[in-house]
Design an enzyme around this catalytic site. Structure first.
Site, PDB file in Angstrom:
ATOM      1  N   ASN A 141      -6.318  -2.669   2.420  1.00 54.63           N
ATOM      2  CA  ASN A 141      -6.246  -4.118   2.607  1.00 54.63           C
ATOM      3  C   ASN A 141      -7.654  -4.664   2.779  1.00 54.63           C
ATOM      4  O   ASN A 141      -8.436  -4.141   3.577  1.00 54.63           O
ATOM      5  CB  ASN A 141      -5.424  -4.464   3.857  1.00 54.63           C
ATOM      6  CG  ASN A 141      -3.942  -4.361   3.629  1.00 54.63           C
ATOM      7  OD1 ASN A 141      -3.468  -4.311   2.505  1.00 54.63           O
ATOM      8  ND2 ASN A 141      -3.196  -4.315   4.722  1.00 54.63           N
ATOM      9  N   ARG A 162       0.831  -1.215   0.000  1.00 54.32           N
ATOM     10  CA  ARG A 162       0.000   0.000   0.000  1.00 54.32           C
ATOM     11  C   ARG A 162       0.862   1.261   0.000  1.00 54.32           C
ATOM     12  O   ARG A 162       0.539   2.237  -0.686  1.00 54.32           O
ATOM     13  CB  ARG A 162      -0.961   0.009   1.192  1.00 54.32           C
ATOM     14  CG  ARG A 162      -2.063  -1.034   1.083  1.00 54.32           C
ATOM     15  CD  ARG A 162      -2.976  -1.025   2.281  1.00 54.32           C
ATOM     16  NE  ARG A 162      -2.192  -1.271   3.485  1.00 54.32           N
ATOM     17  CZ  ARG A 162      -2.449  -0.742   4.676  1.00 54.32           C
ATOM     18  NH1 ARG A 162      -3.464   0.070   4.843  1.00 54.32           N
ATOM     19  NH2 ARG A 162      -1.694  -1.021   5.715  1.00 54.32           N
TER      20      ARG A 162
END
Length: 89
Positions: free
Chosen positions: A36, A18
């Site tokens: 996520n 990320r």
């Protein structure tokens, strides 16, 4: 201007994925987030010029990501415009 939603499958959680997506998106001038998901995938939502979103999609599909990407599903749509900056969620 477009919205690109991408679901990335593979070993993409717990490996800095990320953060990496956020850095690439900011370099491309995009707004959105990387999140996520409970099933182990990462959802990436990016808004901006089509060319910049396409460049991010190419990066997500390439081999230089953290972890290991085994699949990418994309959806293109109209931007919603409510996104500010690019964040990790």
């Amino acid at each position: 201007m477009v919205r690109l939603t991408v679901w990335v499958k593979g070993r993409v959680q717990g490996v800095g994925f990320r953060w990496w997506v956020r850095a690439r998106a900011l370099e491309l001038g995009l707004r959105g987030w990387a999140l996520n998901l409970p099933d182990g995938r990462v959802e990436v939502v990016a808004e901006g010029p089509r060319e910049s979103c396409a460049a991010l999609l190419d990066l997500l599909s390439g081999g230089d990501t953290p972890g290991q990407v085994t699949g990418v599903i994309e959806r293109w749509s109209d931007p919603k415009g409510a996104v500010v900056g690019f964040v990790e969620r």
